[in-house]
Design an enzyme around this catalytic site. Structure first.
Site, mmCIF file in Angstrom:
data_model
loop_
_atom_site.group_PDB
_atom_site.id
_atom_site.type_symbol
_atom_site.label_atom_id
_atom_site.label_comp_id
_atom_site.label_asym_id
_atom_site.label_seq_id
_atom_site.Cartn_x
_atom_site.Cartn_y
_atom_site.Cartn_z
ATOM 1 N N GLU A 291 0.814 -1.222 0.000
ATOM 2 C CA GLU A 291 0.000 0.000 0.000
ATOM 3 C C GLU A 291 0.844 1.268 0.000
ATOM 4 O O GLU A 291 0.493 2.268 -0.587
ATOM 5 C CB GLU A 291 -0.929 0.038 1.229
ATOM 6 C CG GLU A 291 -2.151 -0.856 1.137
ATOM 7 C CD GLU A 291 -1.890 -2.238 1.714
ATOM 8 O OE1 GLU A 291 -0.705 -2.532 1.987
ATOM 9 O OE2 GLU A 291 -2.840 -3.023 1.882
ATOM 10 N N ASP A 333 29.951 24.930 -19.634
ATOM 11 C CA ASP A 333 30.573 26.117 -20.210
ATOM 12 C C ASP A 333 31.550 26.678 -19.185
ATOM 13 O O ASP A 333 31.689 26.142 -18.087
ATOM 14 C CB ASP A 333 29.524 27.145 -20.659
ATOM 15 C CG ASP A 333 28.606 27.568 -19.537
ATOM 16 O OD1 ASP A 333 28.808 27.104 -18.403
ATOM 17 O OD2 ASP A 333 27.693 28.365 -19.793
ATOM 18 N N ASP A 631 21.057 28.261 -26.929
ATOM 19 C CA ASP A 631 21.414 27.009 -26.262
ATOM 20 C C ASP A 631 20.198 26.115 -26.056
ATOM 21 O O ASP A 631 20.335 24.939 -25.710
ATOM 22 C CB ASP A 631 22.037 27.288 -24.886
ATOM 23 C CG ASP A 631 23.426 27.878 -25.004
ATOM 24 O OD1 ASP A 631 24.042 27.661 -26.061
ATOM 25 O OD2 ASP A 631 23.885 28.542 -24.064
ATOM 26 N N ASN A 721 1.064 -4.196 7.372
ATOM 27 C CA ASN A 721 1.328 -3.365 6.203
ATOM 28 C C ASN A 721 1.227 -1.882 6.507
ATOM 29 O O ASN A 721 1.916 -1.071 5.917
ATOM 30 C CB ASN A 721 0.358 -3.711 5.063
ATOM 31 C CG ASN A 721 0.743 -5.015 4.402
ATOM 32 O OD1 ASN A 721 1.709 -5.651 4.832
ATOM 33 N ND2 ASN A 721 0.002 -5.424 3.397
ATOM 34 N N THR A 724 4.272 -1.780 10.400
ATOM 35 C CA THR A 724 5.684 -2.164 10.329
ATOM 36 C C THR A 724 6.296 -1.880 8.973
ATOM 37 O O THR A 724 7.486 -1.712 8.871
ATOM 38 C CB THR A 724 5.877 -3.645 10.644
ATOM 39 O OG1 THR A 724 4.926 -4.347 9.904
ATOM 40 C CG2 THR A 724 5.737 -3.911 12.107
HETATM 41 P P1 ATP Z 1 31.251 30.294 -22.291
HETATM 42 O O1 ATP Z 1 30.615 29.642 -23.461
HETATM 43 O O2 ATP Z 1 32.143 29.385 -21.561
HETATM 44 O O3 ATP Z 1 30.313 31.023 -21.392
HETATM 45 P P2 ATP Z 1 31.995 32.730 -23.590
HETATM 46 O O4 ATP Z 1 31.164 33.615 -22.739
HETATM 47 O O5 ATP Z 1 33.364 33.219 -23.956
HETATM 48 O O6 ATP Z 1 32.271 31.348 -22.917
HETATM 49 P P3 ATP Z 1 30.343 33.310 -25.838
HETATM 50 O O7 ATP Z 1 29.421 34.142 -25.031
HETATM 51 O O8 ATP Z 1 29.832 32.431 -26.921
HETATM 52 O O9 ATP Z 1 31.209 32.379 -24.910
HETATM 53 O O10 ATP Z 1 31.409 34.308 -26.463
HETATM 54 C C1 ATP Z 1 32.340 33.907 -27.435
HETATM 55 C C2 ATP Z 1 33.328 35.020 -27.681
HETATM 56 O O11 ATP Z 1 32.663 36.133 -28.229
HETATM 57 C C3 ATP Z 1 34.003 35.514 -26.419
HETATM 58 O O12 ATP Z 1 35.155 34.793 -26.118
HETATM 59 C C4 ATP Z 1 34.333 36.954 -26.792
HETATM 60 O O13 ATP Z 1 35.552 37.008 -27.504
HETATM 61 C C5 ATP Z 1 33.212 37.333 -27.695
HETATM 62 N N1 ATP Z 1 32.155 38.036 -26.960
HETATM 63 C C6 ATP Z 1 31.415 37.586 -25.955
HETATM 64 N N2 ATP Z 1 30.527 38.494 -25.536
HETATM 65 C C7 ATP Z 1 30.713 39.581 -26.322
HETATM 66 C C8 ATP Z 1 30.115 40.860 -26.410
HETATM 67 N N3 ATP Z 1 29.109 41.240 -25.605
HETATM 68 N N4 ATP Z 1 30.572 41.713 -27.318
HETATM 69 C C9 ATP Z 1 31.554 41.357 -28.150
HETATM 70 N N5 ATP Z 1 32.159 40.181 -28.140
HETATM 71 C C10 ATP Z 1 31.765 39.288 -27.228
#
Ligand code: ATP
Length: 912
Positions: A291, A333, A631, A721, A724
């Site tokens: 049960e 990440d 993502d 049942n 226990t």
């Molecule tokens: P993770 O995936 O581990 O979070 P991350 O933040 O570096 O790493 P992304 O956000 O995909 O990954 O960024 C990839 C790259 O793009 C970065 O390494 C950076 O060089 C560039 N980047 C990230 N954010 C910006 C932004 N706001 N403006 C311009 N370039 C950026």
């Protein structure tokens, strides 16, 4: 009930200003707070009951459905029919009590799950009384002005007022998976849902751009409410495990009915007393039904969810609790999960200078340092572009909002005397190209006297590829391949120090509509530091011991990723790093290659999805982290999609199975540990409950077959049942798990909760329990006990044996006296309570009469205690044998067959 009417079914065809007027609201200030309550009263809350919470009434009715109840009701009717009124009434009462217990437990579980969900309730950014506020999404009313950005989930149906580079994923409504462009102009009144570019609908997500809109429909009046009217992300809150267990109880129930009928028939054929045979059949029917099974399982899962929430992991789907424990690989990440996401600018590199920044400098030193940056006009120009091409904001002091990297750039600019707002006054923003994770760049366009200035920042290789020249002060140099290679080498050297590197570039043009990522002039590189989280290295070690592989999948540069990987003790100097563009080729070469790779760098969301699928195809159970809109597909595909609570977007959250409230990697590991504990607990109490029930069936069944007096009477079995079984099982479900649970490999994902091994031990334990009952009965009869005393002895022997049997549920590898069962305070409490509930009834005349018990003398107690201890002794001997002869795992809680034989993980992957 009819859905409330749309405020304006043709909102898409109306002009935004007309619509605002008809909704009696100003786009600039929003609704007045005093306007909200009457509208809420009129239109109701903004909910579509996406997840239906079971009402108490439904839960109560639910308790009276199902095989268990039918069998008990049948048994009661049979008892009444044969004139056993007392027995019939008690079975009926038990039925009601059982339903009530089930009702209360499920209500409690439902409430706690509801409370957990409200922790993760959606919010909306609105303009009210001229101020921007964040409110619970369910409090929105028609007329509210909502603001949104890429990644936000749309909380109600909106008519757009402003839209910049806006696109939305409307697949939930239209099934169309390609993002749709949006703008604020009216569209044709006849336009179909998918063509209404001026609208955003509840339940869809913004994939790109930003804007604002006025709420035209809420709750059931929204398209989402209208189309589904019920359940969109229909999660009935029942996990596969609960469903499996409910089915198992029902199957056991029906199987027993068949056995009961058969045994009664055999007994009758042998000329047994019909009344006795019916009694035996009833006893059997009630004996076999566990049960408490579904109730205890629900409780164990709900408690697991709470414990995970306390450890910053919010479970979005109950089934995730089970899957978590079987995780074999974590694709994580880097930024914010393995690192602190507390960024500071460390270096400014231009064509002729390389300035190191000491961000810890304070007071006069800081002022002097900042002045030095400004004195270098090249560094000043570089920083200015980084401040202009920026989405974050600093509200003075320490309050900041936006991407931590962009905040760091604003802070560095501020120290050098550059205030973004002031810069924008001279160069107003004309256009913005939001950060694009596939291009890895972002751009802003600013109006100046003579035309437009473009400000670009992004990943060095991306920006360098788009540059035709390099600025060295006022001089412009050509960017040839050699120069490009030198700049890349410079970026690599910075990345080698674990720094995150950005390149900044610019150009001027007469129009704002030019491709922002072509014919650029490079200004230089900016390197930022993001320290590794201190709590990550121990968590990585835990994973290694637990046979869980950790693979970094980052958008960042390969060299930065490797350097951080080394800093957290995840990889050695020669770690195999694969770049995103090579992912497809690597997957094609086969799984052995995949199993060597420790880091994937510069990975796009599409490549993440490919990776998840590839690892799954090789038999892994994949947990994958993600935060961006893009993502979502990978999160959905993963066995455990993990979204980030702090920096994640709504869209990612909605696709995930689990949300990390603190974004930290160690929280994933703690959740996996908890998942393993819960799975172990559930298996433990199921093995316990089923072995107890089976022993009751065997005791009654053999007695009938061998024409012996019944060792247990129906009401006694019900008492067993309900007393226990349930309390110790419940206590076993509350266990904290073994301390070394993360020192073993994950269980095989294919392994069912009750495999052949578990069924074998259930039968063996049940046989031991049954044996002790007949032993006690034989000795009692030899001592010349009468029928009432004899049945008292056999009943109590089984009852106490079942209590002590709880200690057999420890793992074989654990120690005899100090183990996860003996450390469980709940269990000691349950045993103490049950002991009283068993020892007292024989001496309370009313209860004794009902249960057909007689008071016991010292001799009878000696038999009861002596025989009841035997299954425990036998069980412990079995555990000792299984440990000595190579089995490292428990019969009750064997983790995997592979593990029994060896300590290494198979599946083609090495452990950790
Ligand atoms: P993770 O995936 O581990 O979070 P991350 O933040 O570096 O790493 P992304 O956000 O995909 O990954 O960024 C990839 C790259 O793009 C970065 O390494 C950076 O060089 C560039 N980047 C990230 N954010 C910006 C932004 N706001 N403006 C311009 N370039 C950026």
């Amino acid at each position: 009930m009819d859905a409330p009417r749309n405020v304006n079914a043709y909102a898409h065809a109306a002009r935004a200003d007309e619509l605002l007027a008809s909704l009696r609201v100003s786009g600039a200030t929003g609704l007045a707070e005093s306007e909200v309550a009457p509208r809420r009263e009129r239109y109701g809350p903004n909910t579509v009951a996406a997840r239906r919470d079971a009402s108490p009434m439904r839960l109560l009715v639910h308790q009276f459905k199902g095989a268990v109840v039918y069998i008990l009701a049948g048994a009661a009717s049979l008892a009444f029919y044969f004139g056993e009124t007392e027995e019939g009434s008690v079975i009926a009462a038990v039925l009601v009590i059982n339903a009530l217990i089930g009702f209360l437990t499920e209500l409690k579980a439902a409430r706690s799950i509801h409370a957990l969900r409200s922790l993760g309730a959606r919010t909306a950014r609105v303009r009210r009384d001229g101020r921007i506020r964040v409110i619970p999404a369910q409090d929105l009313v028609p007329g509210d002005i909502v603001l949104f950005d890429a990644g936000d989930a749309i909380p109600a149906d909106l008519r757009l007022i402003e839209a910049t580079g806006l696109a939305a994923d409307e697949s939930t409504l239209t099934g169309e998976s390609v993002a749709v462009e949006k703008q604020s102009h009216p569209v044709n009144a006849e336009a179909r849902l998918g063509e209404r570019a001026s609208m955003l609908y509840k339940g869809t997500g913004v994939t790109r751009g930003s804007g604002s809109g006025v709420v035209v429909a809420t709750g059931l009046a929204t398209e989402l409410g209208r189309v589904t009217r019920l359940v969109l992300d229909a999660d009935p809150g029942i996990s596969p495990l609960e469903r499996h267990l409910a089915r198992l109880s029902a199957q056991l129930g029906w199987a027993t009915l068949a056995v009961a009928a058969m045994i009664a028939a055999i007994g009758l054929a042998r000329g047994g007393d019909p009344l006795l045979m019916v009694e035996a059949a009833i006893a059997l029917a009630v004996a076999a039904i566990p049960e408490g099974l579904p109730i205890v399982a629900t409780l164990a899962l709900a408690r697991g969810m709470w414990r995970m929430a306390r450890r910053h992991a919010l479970i979005e789907r109950l089934s995730a609790v089970e899957t978590l424990g079987a995780t074999t690989i974590i694709l994580t990440d880097k930024t914010g999960t393995l690192t602190e996401n507390r960024m500071t600018v460390r270096r400014l590199c231009t064509a002729a200078s390389d300035i190191a920044l000491d961000s810890d400098a304070a007071g006069a030193a800081a002022v002097e340092q900042a002045a030095a940056w400004i004195r270098d006009p090249r560094a000043g120009a570089l920083l200015r572009i980084a401040v202009l091409c920026n989405d974050a904001s600093l509200d003075g002091g320490d309050r900041a909002s936006g991407d931590p990297m962009e905040v760091a750039l604003l802070r560095a600019g501020l120290r050098a005397g550059m205030n973004r707002a002031a810069l924008l006054q001279g160069r107003p923003l004309a256009m913005k190209h939001a950060f694009d994770s596939s291009k890895k760049m972002m751009a802003t366009v600013h109006a100046t006297d003579g035309g437009f200035v473009y400000a670009i920042k992004g990943a060095p290789e991306a920006v360098l590829a788009a540059c035709a020249q390099v600025m060295d002060g006022d001089v412009t140099l050509r960017m040839d391949n050699r120069a490009r290679a030198e700049w890349l080498a410079r970026a690599d050297r910075l990345a080698g120090q674990g720094l995150r590197v950005l390149a900044c570039a610019t150009k001027v043009d007469t129009t704002q509509d030019r491709d922002p990522y072509a014919a650029l002039s490079l200004l230089g590189l900016i390197a930022l530091e993001d320290p590794a989280r201190a709590d990550v290295p121990p968590a990585i070690r835990d994973c290694r011991q637990a046979g869980i592989r950790v693979v970094m999948v980052t958008g960042d540069h390969a060299v930065t990723a490797r350097s951080i990987g080394q800093a957290i003790g995840m990889v050695g100097e020669h770690a195999v790093v694969v770049e995103g563009r090579d992912v497809a080729r690597t997957i094609a070469t086969g799984h052995p290659a995949l199993s060597d790779i420790e880091i994937y760098a510069r990975v796009s969301p599409e490549e993440k999805l490919l990776l998840v699928k590839a690892y799954q195809a090789s038999g892994q159970i994949v947990a994958m982290t993600g935060d961006g809109v893009n993502d979502a597909p990978a999160l959905r595909q993963a066995d455990i999609g993990v979204a980030m609570g702090l920096r994640g977007t709504d869209v990612a959250r909605e696709a995930a199975d689990m949300v990390l409230l603190d974004d930290a990697f160690p929280s994933i590991v703690r959740a996996i540990r908890e998942g393993r504990v819960i799975f172990g607990n559930i298996r433990r109490f199921i093995v316990y409950l089923l072995s107890c029930n089976l022993s009751e069936v065997m005791a009654v069944g053999f007695a009938v077959l061998w024409a012996l007096p019944l060792p247990l009477l129906p009401l006694q079995i019900l008492y067993l049942n309900l007393v226990t079984d349930v309390f110790p099982a419940f206590a076993l479900a509350m266990g904290e798990g073994e301390p070394g649970i993360l020192r073993r490999p994950p269980r095989s994902p294919k392994e069912p909760i009750l495999g052949r091994r578990q069924w074998t031990v259930i039968v063996l334990y049940a046989a031991a329990l049954t044996g002790c009952v007949f032993g006690a009965m034989a000795v009692g009869q030899a001592m010349g006990l009468d029928a009432a005393r004899s049945v008292t002895v056999s009943f109590l022997t089984l009852a106490f044996a079942q209590l002590w049997h709880a200690f057999n549920m420890r793992a074989a590898r654990s120690r005899l006296l100090v183990n996860e069962v003996t450390r469980n305070a709940w269990l000691w409490g349950a045993l103490a309570l049950c002991t009283v509930l068993l020892a007292v009834p024989p001496y309370v005349p009313a209860v004794a009469a009902l249960l057909h018990l007689a008071p016991l003398g010292a001799g009878m107690w000696t038999i009861v205690l002596g025989f009841s201890i035997l299954p425990l002794v036998l069980g412990q001997a079995g555990l000792w044998l299984s440990r000595s002869f190579g089995r490292s795992c428990t019969p009750a809680e064997c983790k995997s067959t592979a593990e029994c034989k060896s300590s290494s993980r198979t599946n083609g992957f090495r452990a950790g």
